[in-house]
Design a protein around this motif. Structure first.
Motif, PDB file in Angstrom:
ATOM      1  N   SER A   7       9.914   7.403  13.395  1.00  0.00           N
ATOM      2  CA  SER A   7       8.501   8.377  13.784  1.00  0.00           C
ATOM      3  C   SER A   7       8.482   9.888  13.126  1.00  0.00           C
ATOM      4  N   HIS A   8       9.680  10.441  13.123  1.00  0.00           N
ATOM      5  CA  HIS A   8       9.636  11.593  12.529  1.00  0.00           C
ATOM      6  C   HIS A   8       9.144  11.647  11.078  1.00  0.00           C
ATOM      7  N   ALA A   9       8.769  10.789  10.558  1.00  0.00           N
ATOM      8  CA  ALA A   9       8.337  10.509   9.113  1.00  0.00           C
ATOM      9  C   ALA A   9       6.899   9.880   9.293  1.00  0.00           C
ATOM     10  N   MET A  10       6.283  10.329  10.369  1.00  0.00           N
ATOM     11  CA  MET A  10       5.066   9.773  10.666  1.00  0.00           C
ATOM     12  C   MET A  10       3.922  10.024   9.711  1.00  0.00           C
ATOM     13  N   HIS A  11       4.187  11.045   9.006  1.00  0.00           N
ATOM     14  CA  HIS A  11       3.197  11.611   7.927  1.00  0.00           C
ATOM     15  C   HIS A  11       3.104  10.549   6.551  1.00  0.00           C
ATOM     16  N   THR A  12       4.377  10.046   6.553  1.00  0.00           N
ATOM     17  CA  THR A  12       4.461   9.547   5.226  1.00  0.00           C
ATOM     18  C   THR A  12       4.606   7.948   5.357  1.00  0.00           C
ATOM     19  N   LYS A  13       5.044   7.368   6.485  1.00  0.00           N
ATOM     20  CA  LYS A  13       5.326   6.050   6.645  1.00  0.00           C
ATOM     21  C   LYS A  13       4.510   5.419   7.912  1.00  0.00           C
ATOM     22  N   PRO A  14       3.485   4.612   7.736  1.00  0.00           N
ATOM     23  CA  PRO A  14       2.548   4.235   8.583  1.00  0.00           C
ATOM     24  C   PRO A  14       3.391   3.250   9.547  1.00  0.00           C
ATOM     25  N   VAL A  15       3.392   3.078  10.861  1.00  0.00           N
ATOM     26  CA  VAL A  15       4.018   2.214  11.598  1.00  0.00           C
ATOM     27  C   VAL A  15       3.001   1.038  12.123  1.00  0.00           C
ATOM     28  N   MET A  16       1.610   1.084  11.521  1.00  0.00           N
ATOM     29  CA  MET A  16       0.605  -0.065  11.884  1.00  0.00           C
ATOM     30  C   MET A  16      -0.301   0.022  10.910  1.00  0.00           C
ATOM     31  N   LYS A  17      -1.181  -1.142  11.078  1.00  0.00           N
ATOM     32  CA  LYS A  17      -2.265  -1.340  10.247  1.00  0.00           C
ATOM     33  C   LYS A  17      -3.702  -1.332  10.812  1.00  0.00           C
ATOM     34  N   THR A  18      -4.626  -1.310  10.191  1.00  0.00           N
ATOM     35  CA  THR A  18      -6.045  -1.247  11.044  1.00  0.00           C
ATOM     36  C   THR A  18      -6.590  -2.761  10.896  1.00  0.00           C
ATOM     37  N   LYS A  19      -7.841  -3.048  11.531  1.00  0.00           N
ATOM     38  CA  LYS A  19      -8.267  -4.176  11.506  1.00  0.00           C
ATOM     39  C   LYS A  19      -8.853  -4.671  10.123  1.00  0.00           C
ATOM     40  N   TYR A  20      -8.970  -3.617   9.261  1.00  0.00           N
ATOM     41  CA  TYR A  20      -9.627  -4.026   7.753  1.00  0.00           C
ATOM     42  C   TYR A  20      -8.625  -3.612   6.674  1.00  0.00           C
ATOM     43  N   VAL A  21      -7.526  -2.863   7.089  1.00  0.00           N
ATOM     44  CA  VAL A  21      -6.526  -2.337   6.230  1.00  0.00           C
ATOM     45  C   VAL A  21      -5.025  -2.574   6.389  1.00  0.00           C
ATOM     46  N   GLY A  22      -4.157  -3.124   5.850  1.00  0.00           N
ATOM     47  CA  GLY A  22      -2.914  -3.520   5.905  1.00  0.00           C
ATOM     48  C   GLY A  22      -2.229  -2.324   6.220  1.00  0.00           C
ATOM     49  N   SER A  23      -0.963  -2.305   6.464  1.00  0.00           N
ATOM     50  CA  SER A  23       0.010  -1.245   6.651  1.00  0.00           C
ATOM     51  C   SER A  23       0.437  -0.413   5.104  1.00  0.00           C
ATOM     52  N   LYS A  24       0.291  -1.319   4.190  1.00  0.00           N
ATOM     53  CA  LYS A  24       0.554  -0.951   2.652  1.00  0.00           C
ATOM     54  C   LYS A  24      -0.601  -0.310   2.316  1.00  0.00           C
ATOM     55  N   GLY A  25      -1.903  -0.493   2.710  1.00  0.00           N
ATOM     56  CA  GLY A  25      -3.035  -0.139   2.291  1.00  0.00           C
ATOM     57  C   GLY A  25      -3.265   1.170   2.933  1.00  0.00           C
ATOM     58  N   VAL A  26      -2.913   1.348   4.235  1.00  0.00           N
ATOM     59  CA  VAL A  26      -2.982   2.818   4.893  1.00  0.00           C
ATOM     60  C   VAL A  26      -2.022   3.579   4.365  1.00  0.00           C
ATOM     61  N   GLY A  27      -0.556   3.156   3.764  1.00  0.00           N
ATOM     62  CA  GLY A  27       0.206   4.000   3.172  1.00  0.00           C
ATOM     63  C   GLY A  27      -0.342   4.545   1.931  1.00  0.00           C
ATOM     64  N   LYS A  28      -1.042   3.756   1.030  1.00  0.00           N
ATOM     65  CA  LYS A  28      -1.700   4.082  -0.129  1.00  0.00           C
ATOM     66  C   LYS A  28      -2.559   5.359   0.038  1.00  0.00           C
ATOM     67  N   ILE A  29      -3.398   5.283   1.285  1.00  0.00           N
ATOM     68  CA  ILE A  29      -4.228   6.337   1.297  1.00  0.00           C
ATOM     69  C   ILE A  29      -3.315   7.522   2.028  1.00  0.00           C
ATOM     70  N   VAL A  30      -2.608   7.485   2.672  1.00  0.00           N
ATOM     71  CA  VAL A  30      -1.623   8.742   3.121  1.00  0.00           C
ATOM     72  C   VAL A  30      -1.017   9.328   1.991  1.00  0.00           C
ATOM     73  N   LYS A  31      -0.609   8.439   0.840  1.00  0.00           N
ATOM     74  CA  LYS A  31       0.029   8.817  -0.206  1.00  0.00           C
ATOM     75  C   LYS A  31      -1.096   9.906  -1.064  1.00  0.00           C
ATOM     76  N   LYS A  32      -2.286   9.413  -0.878  1.00  0.00           N
ATOM     77  CA  LYS A  32      -3.538  10.085  -1.655  1.00  0.00           C
ATOM     78  C   LYS A  32      -3.662  11.481  -0.840  1.00  0.00           C
ATOM     79  N   ALA A  33      -3.529  11.251   0.542  1.00  0.00           N
ATOM     80  CA  ALA A  33      -3.889  12.553   1.180  1.00  0.00           C
ATOM     81  C   ALA A  33      -2.797  13.485   0.894  1.00  0.00           C
ATOM     82  N   ARG A  34      -1.595  13.179   0.916  1.00  0.00           N
ATOM     83  CA  ARG A  34      -0.393  13.962   0.378  1.00  0.00           C
ATOM     84  C   ARG A  34      -0.649  14.553  -0.841  1.00  0.00           C
ATOM     85  N   ARG A  35      -1.114  13.779  -1.831  1.00  0.00           N
ATOM     86  CA  ARG A  35      -1.093  14.515  -3.246  1.00  0.00           C
ATOM     87  C   ARG A  35      -2.244  15.436  -3.089  1.00  0.00           C
ATOM     88  N   TYR A  36      -3.372  15.103  -2.342  1.00  0.00           N
ATOM     89  CA  TYR A  36      -4.618  16.146  -2.281  1.00  0.00           C
ATOM     90  C   TYR A  36      -3.876  17.489  -1.704  1.00  0.00           C
TER      91      TYR A  36
END
Length: 489
Positions: A397-426
């Protein structure tokens, strides 16, 4: 009796020295003849076992107290297991996670006692009774292998009766290097709102007594003076108020600002505090600015009305949020804005729109935390109902900003991870170009210094580069604008 309090930060980030155990130590010292010491493992990550062994061998401790949140529970448990296996000392856990999940915590073999509420009075009574737990309010404990659940203890209503935190056992000079000369301070306990992702509403349902409590402005000012007298020469230049909502009691906020200016502290120490969009108005922000506030932390959490108000129960409109942003900007304060990714009903489009909203607000500091369904929160109930929790241990959980620990109803954890990486690049792009704009080639030199010296020397993460460059530039600018003597260089 002899008490050792441990901050179990053996993996996590470095921020401000932990306020809660500093206050516990001072309470025990002021109210009793017991001995209390703090072992902070924050700067001992590589050799934390050696540090514990040296401390335990130096003194015959009767009790070890370990504080934890869900984010660092596994770190705390590792520390407790090491102590129990090697020294056999009684171990007590306290903090938000033990309060919300006491049975889960005490079920571990290495833990003897769990504090299920505020710790000051409970810990003192436990020490006064030579660790006799029977009928002692505010704890769970083990007896003959069975878990005994004692009654809850009422919350402390008069916060002015608490002593000022004791920081003597912390390496403050090293903390100041990492957090740019900040110390945390609190003016209140509890929050009147019911945001579903926050532990505050869950704690309010669990604990007994008055939940939202403010210290008097006079009492806080006394502590400010004490801190300046003790720690200014060690590097203190900024206060960070950790209250959930500093302006929840505007009468307190105005009085504090009045007294802060009256004592001339606004010409020496600047500060930051959390506000709430629906409470922001021109008068309070203007007064905070004049009293030395340089930054307002304001939760936005989502740009989607349904997620923000129906799922998170923030109960604020986008108009209120943008009005608050404009008011804060108008008076020259910085903005610190968290926007959560991974709500139970987030879609890719909603999360991408959150990044667009961050660009629109353009806060000096934007965070994109991934939702973590904390115990007994309403958001956790939703996540369980929808079957969204894939990893319930939060061991990274110390890496919570880069490694999602859950998914959403419409997006898997890998998909959430891609968005997190996009936010990080921004954010990387945003901060890089801001740094060039503010300091030109000197920014590149400061980045070089961070990576080749500060990061390896202080064992920092890459994200700390922002504090060592852009944040420091902005702080120095605010000090210069206020005519602060002895500003950051």
């Amino acid at each position: 009796m002899k008490l050792l309090l441990i901050e179990p930060n053996i993996e996590g980030r470095v921020g401000e020295p932990p306020f809660n155990i500093a206050l516990l130590k001072s309470y025990i010292k002021e109210k009793s003849s017991h001995e209390a010491k703090i072992l902070d493992l924050t700067f001992k990550k590589k050799n934390w076992r050696k540090a514990i062994s040296e401390e335990m061998n130096s003194t015959d401790y009767d009790l070890v107290g370990i504080t934890c949140l869900i984010f660092n529970f596994w770190q705390a448990l590792s520390v407790a297991e090491f102590i129990k296996n090697n020294f056999g000392t009684k171990i007590m856990f306290g903090g938000v996670h033990p309060i919300l999940a006491p049975e889960e915590v005490i079920s571990n073999d290495c833990i003897d006692i769990v504090c299920i509420g505020e710790g000051e009075q409970t810990l003192l009574e436990l020490l006064d009774n030579d660790l006799e737990c029977e009928n002692l309010a505010g704890i769970y404990y083990k007896k003959d292998g069975e878990i005994v659940k004692n009654s809850q203890r009422k919350l402390i209503e008069d916060l002015d009766a608490l002593p000022f935190a004791d920081w003597d056992d912390f390496d403050l000079k090293r903390y100041f290097k990492v957090n740019v000369n900040h110390m945390s301070i609190m003016a209140s306990r509890g929050c009147p709102y019911n945001c579903t992702y926050c532990c505050s509403h869950a704690l309010r349902k669990t604990l007994e007594g008055k939940w939202v409590r403010f210290r008097s402005a006079e009492n806080v000012i006394e502590e400010v003076k004490y801190r300046i007298d003790r720690f200014y020469d060690k590097g203190l230049r900024f206060f960070q108020f950790n209250d959930d909502t500093f302006i929840a009691d505007k009468k307190f906020a105005f009085k504090f600002c009045e007294l802060y200016k009256k004592h001339g502290f606004h010409k020496k120490i600047l500060w930051t505090a959390n506000v709430r969009a629906n409470l922001v108005d021109d008068d309070i922000i203007k007064e905070m600015k004049s009293a030395g506030c340089y930054e307002a932390g304001m939760g936005v959490e989502s740009g989607d009305d349904y997620i923000r108000n129906k799922v998170y129960k923030r109960n604020m409109s986008m108009e209120q949020i943008m009005n608050a942003v404009n008011t804060i900007r108008k008076h020259g304060l910085q903005l610190h804005v968290p926007i959560i990714l991974g709500a139970p009903y987030d879609t890719v489009e909603i999360m991408e729109n959150n990044i667009k909203l961050a660009k629109k607000i353009n806060a000096e500091c934007t965070l994109f935390p991934v939702l973590m369904p904390l115990p007994k929160t309403e958001i956790r109930d939703i996540c369980v109902k929808e079957g969204l929790i894939e990893d319930d241990n939060f061991q990274e959980s110390h890496a919570m900003h880069t490694k999602p620990v859950m998914k959403t109803k419409y997006v898997g954890s890998k998909g959430v991870g891609k968005i997190v990486k996009k936010a990080r690049r921004y954010l990387i792009s945003k901060y890089f170009f801001e740094g060039l704009k503010l300091k030109g080639p000197f920014f590149l030199w400061d980045l070089f210094l961070f990576f080749v010296y500060y990061k390896p020397t202080l064992k920092l993460e890459i994200d700390n580069a922002w504090k060592f460059t852009i944040h420091k530039y902005n702080l120095a600018r605010h000090q210069k604008e206020r005519g602060i003597h002895n500003p950051l260089q």
